[in-house]
Design a protein around this motif. Sequence first.
Motif, PDB file in Angstrom:
ATOM      1  N   LYS A   1      22.694  42.527  42.147  1.00  0.00           N
ATOM      2  CA  LYS A   1      22.951  41.135  41.772  1.00  0.00           C
ATOM      3  C   LYS A   1      24.419  40.942  41.393  1.00  0.00           C
ATOM      4  O   LYS A   1      25.035  39.949  41.773  1.00  0.00           O
ATOM      5  CB  LYS A   1      22.040  40.738  40.614  1.00  0.00           C
ATOM      6  N   ALA A   2      24.986  41.894  40.659  1.00  0.00           N
ATOM      7  CA  ALA A   2      26.397  41.814  40.280  1.00  0.00           C
ATOM      8  C   ALA A   2      27.292  41.893  41.511  1.00  0.00           C
ATOM      9  O   ALA A   2      28.304  41.181  41.602  1.00  0.00           O
ATOM     10  CB  ALA A   2      26.742  42.928  39.297  1.00  0.00           C
TER      11      ALA A   2
ATOM     12  N   GLN B   1      26.493  40.918  44.532  1.00  0.00           N
ATOM     13  CA  GLN B   1      26.359  39.644  45.241  1.00  0.00           C
ATOM     14  C   GLN B   1      27.204  38.559  44.578  1.00  0.00           C
ATOM     15  O   GLN B   1      27.861  37.770  45.258  1.00  0.00           O
ATOM     16  CB  GLN B   1      24.899  39.205  45.290  1.00  0.00           C
ATOM     17  N   GLN B   2      27.204  38.534  43.247  1.00  0.00           N
ATOM     18  CA  GLN B   2      28.009  37.543  42.534  1.00  0.00           C
ATOM     19  C   GLN B   2      29.490  37.774  42.773  1.00  0.00           C
ATOM     20  O   GLN B   2      30.258  36.829  42.961  1.00  0.00           O
ATOM     21  CB  GLN B   2      27.696  37.580  41.038  1.00  0.00           C
ATOM     22  N   GLU B   3      29.913  39.021  42.771  1.00  0.00           N
ATOM     23  CA  GLU B   3      31.317  39.342  43.025  1.00  0.00           C
ATOM     24  C   GLU B   3      31.708  38.959  44.448  1.00  0.00           C
ATOM     25  O   GLU B   3      32.804  38.441  44.678  1.00  0.00           O
ATOM     26  CB  GLU B   3      31.561  40.842  42.790  1.00  0.00           C
ATOM     27  N   GLN B   4      30.816  39.186  45.401  1.00  0.00           N
ATOM     28  CA  GLN B   4      31.088  38.806  46.791  1.00  0.00           C
ATOM     29  C   GLN B   4      31.211  37.289  46.924  1.00  0.00           C
ATOM     30  O   GLN B   4      32.106  36.795  47.608  1.00  0.00           O
ATOM     31  CB  GLN B   4      29.988  39.342  47.716  1.00  0.00           C
ATOM     32  N   MET B   5      30.342  36.548  46.266  1.00  0.00           N
ATOM     33  CA  MET B   5      30.409  35.085  46.297  1.00  0.00           C
ATOM     34  C   MET B   5      31.704  34.595  45.657  1.00  0.00           C
ATOM     35  O   MET B   5      32.334  33.663  46.151  1.00  0.00           O
ATOM     36  CB  MET B   5      29.197  34.478  45.586  1.00  0.00           C
ATOM     37  N   ARG B   6      32.111  35.246  44.585  1.00  0.00           N
ATOM     38  CA  ARG B   6      33.358  34.875  43.897  1.00  0.00           C
ATOM     39  C   ARG B   6      34.554  35.117  44.817  1.00  0.00           C
ATOM     40  O   ARG B   6      35.439  34.273  44.918  1.00  0.00           O
ATOM     41  CB  ARG B   6      33.473  35.692  42.615  1.00  0.00           C
TER      42      ARG B   6
ATOM     43  N   SER C   1      39.014  33.263  37.444  1.00  0.00           N
ATOM     44  CA  SER C   1      37.966  32.514  36.766  1.00  0.00           C
ATOM     45  C   SER C   1      38.376  31.055  36.575  1.00  0.00           C
ATOM     46  O   SER C   1      37.530  30.157  36.664  1.00  0.00           O
ATOM     47  CB  SER C   1      37.564  33.145  35.444  1.00  0.00           C
TER      48      SER C   1
ATOM     49  N   GLN D   1      34.235  24.718  41.095  1.00  0.00           N
ATOM     50  CA  GLN D   1      32.860  24.328  40.828  1.00  0.00           C
ATOM     51  C   GLN D   1      32.767  22.952  40.193  1.00  0.00           C
ATOM     52  O   GLN D   1      31.813  22.220  40.408  1.00  0.00           O
ATOM     53  CB  GLN D   1      32.180  25.359  39.927  1.00  0.00           C
TER      54      GLN D   1
END
Length: 116
Positions: free
Chosen positions: A24-25, A27-32, A64, A71
């Motif tokens: 999950k982490a 995937q979040q890093e890839q999306m970021r 960030s 967003q």
Amino acid sequence: MDISKLTPQSDGNDPEGAAEKAEKAAQQEQMRREMIATVLESDARERLNRIALVNPKLSSQVESILVRMAQSGQLRGRVSEQQLIGLLDQADGQPNSPTAKKGAIVFQRRKDLDDD
């Protein structure tokens, strides 16, 4: 009959849970990364990558900020290198940042014993 055997327990040594969290982490890093790649122009992205090599903390702060701005809809187009420089100055100049007074020169003069 022991009820503790029937209920699932997470004792911290659950390899499935750890693998799930890591996935999950990732995937979040890839999306970021994808979001930052779409928000920044190529020159700005190169500058941010060079800054990440030297100062990863500053780079993550700017990333960030960019993600938050994207967003919330504050970004109208792609961020240019000059806009990124402004964000870098903004992130580096924060008062709670430990590098806020990095360039300040302080002179401390010693008094000798024979000075009157």
